[in-house]
Write an enzyme that holds these catalytic residues in place. Structure first.
Site, PDB file in Angstrom:
ATOM      1  CD  GLU A   1      -3.049  -0.369  -0.023  1.00 45.75           C
ATOM      2  OE1 GLU A   1      -3.213   0.047  -1.192  1.00 45.75           O
ATOM      3  OE2 GLU A   1      -3.475  -1.458   0.366  1.00 45.75           O
TER       4      GLU A   1
ATOM      5  CB  SER B   1     -24.573   6.831 -13.056  1.00 43.40           C
ATOM      6  OG  SER B   1     -24.420   5.862 -12.037  1.00 43.40           O
TER       7      SER B   1
ATOM      8  CB  SER C   1     -11.923   6.497  -9.365  1.00 41.11           C
ATOM      9  OG  SER C   1     -10.792   5.941  -8.723  1.00 41.11           O
TER      10      SER C   1
ATOM     11  CD  GLU D   1      -8.106   8.464 -10.113  1.00 35.67           C
ATOM     12  OE1 GLU D   1      -8.328   8.496  -8.895  1.00 35.67           O
ATOM     13  OE2 GLU D   1      -8.454   7.519 -10.834  1.00 35.67           O
TER      14      GLU D   1
ATOM     15  CG  ASP E   1      -6.040   1.979  -7.721  1.00 36.84           C
ATOM     16  OD1 ASP E   1      -5.378   1.141  -7.086  1.00 36.84           O
ATOM     17  OD2 ASP E   1      -6.528   2.997  -7.199  1.00 36.84           O
TER      18      ASP E   1
END
Length: 395
Positions: A35, A69, A129, A161, A173
């Site tokens: 992380e 959405s 995201s 991003e 990600d």
């Protein structure tokens, strides 16, 4: 996912044409260990999940983009003429950022209608995201018949991003969402983008993702703050070693020169990143040897470092992890994602799974006043086309 219901919603909003819509899916991801190492050029070990984002997309003749959405009421209709601009903090910034990346590559975009639908818990650290970005990039690639390689879609989604949304995330990600494979974790070198698929064999063990349901309002600003602190650590250490990123230092090297960082807080930030990098290497070895107990102990150590050295956990995440670790049959537990709320990931033996969810959920609510949500996660494939569907409602 009920495809018929999803397409019914699409036609209710946009009507019918002879143009055949396409359906694309991009998963969310959970990071098993590693992380805040990605933007430091380090190692990570994420995997794609069965939860994700579905996108129905259709070309239209009008020079306009329509984005809706099923999860959020906000709807946007944007003319193709002129430049794309960020719209406050709305979810449409993620697909718009990707579209802008396509245009910057001189890939023309026509009018489109898009309907997104996701089952990833929002603001939970499971990369909703990146899932939106990658599903958009994959769909645009299909629609424009551009045939960009998947790695290029991953890179442009990260840039969307960074440059459009304004979060200085690393590439982990988007990479996990793009390259995931069922029953495998991705051992990724974020500096070189070299990667290996590592089997995740969980015989008799479940992977449980628990959502703190704590609002993560400060996550983006604190995330960018940690990025800056790591860059400052590099500035200090580069006076003594030729480095550009923290990942270039081994833990033994850092141990010898750590006091060259005069700021104690910045020193602890660097200590986490460099020790976490080593934990990823040890965790990959543990998985290859099918040593799930060793893997679990590394997860526990990772959380402790994220709490003490990187300070990105907080009361809710710490409580979830502490309560999990009390349960007999839990192999390891840690926060996952950026932190400041969000989710934990826990390995728990199947025979105590129900008891784990009941006990941890009860104790967590007593201590925090919040109700946690628990998801039994499966390691899934990455972004993919689901198929073409009739241009009119399915009877």
């Amino acid at each position: 996912m009920d495809y018929k219901l999803l397409f019914d919603l699409f036609y209710q909003r946009y009507g019918t044409t002879e143009q055949i819509p396409k359906l694309v899916f991009a998963p969310g991801r959970v990071n098993l260990i590693g992380e805040h190492t990605d933007y430091n050029g380090g190692f990570v070990l994420p995997c794609a999940l069965q939860y994700g984002t579905y996108l129905i997309i259709r070309s239209i003749k009008e020079p306009v983009l329509r984005l809706a959405s099923t999860n959020i009421d906000y709807y946007a209709e944007i003319p193709l003429s002129g430049s794309f601009k960020r719209i406050d903090n709305q979810w449409v910034n993620y697909p718009l950022g990707v579209m802008k990346q396509f245009l910057q590559r001189k890939i023309p975009l026509g009018g489109m209608e898009l309907l997104f639908s996701g089952d990833i818990p929002t603001s939970a650290g499971l990369s909703s995201s990146a899932s939106i970005e990658m599903v958009t990039a994959f769909a645009l690639n299909l629609l424009s018949e551009t045939n960009l390689p998947k790695l290029e879609l991953i890179k442009l989604s990260q840039k969307a991003e960074n440059q459009f949304v304004g979060v200085n995330c690393g590439i982990m990600d988007q990479f996990a969402v793009g390259m995931g494979e069922k029953d495998h974790a991705i051992f990724l070198n974020c500096k070189t983008l070299e990667y290996k698929l590592v089997p995740v064999i969980l015989n008799g063990v479940s992977m449980v993702v628990a959502n703190t349901n704590k609002q993560r309002g400060l996550a983006d600003s604190k995330y960018n703050e940690r990025v800056a602190e790591c860059q400052l650590a590099v500035t200090y250490l580069s006076k003594f070693m030729d480095i550009r990123q923290l990942s270039e230092i081994s833990f033994m090297q850092f141990f010898k020169i750590q006091n060259q960082i005069p700021d104690e807080v910045v020193r602890r930030r660097a200590r986490h990143v460099i020790s976490e990098n080593q934990r990823v290497l040890n965790a990959v070895t543990a998985l290859w040897n099918n040593n799930i107990l060793e893997f679990g102990s590394l997860m526990n150590a990772s959380h402790e470092s994220l709490k003490e050295n990187y300070e990105v956990t907080g009361f809710e995440l710490d409580t979830l992890v502490e309560e999990a670790q009390k349960i007999h049959g839990v192999i390891g537990s840690r926060m996952t994602g950026a932190g400041f709320g969000g989710c934990t990931v826990t390995l728990v033996r199947n025979e105590v799974l129900n008891n784990f969810i009941e006990e941890v959920g009860k104790n967590y609510k007593e201590k925090t006043g919040l109700s946690a949500d628990f998801y039994v996660a499966e390691v899934s494939d990455g972004v993919r086309s689901v198929g073409n569907f009739p241009s009119h409602p399915i009877p």
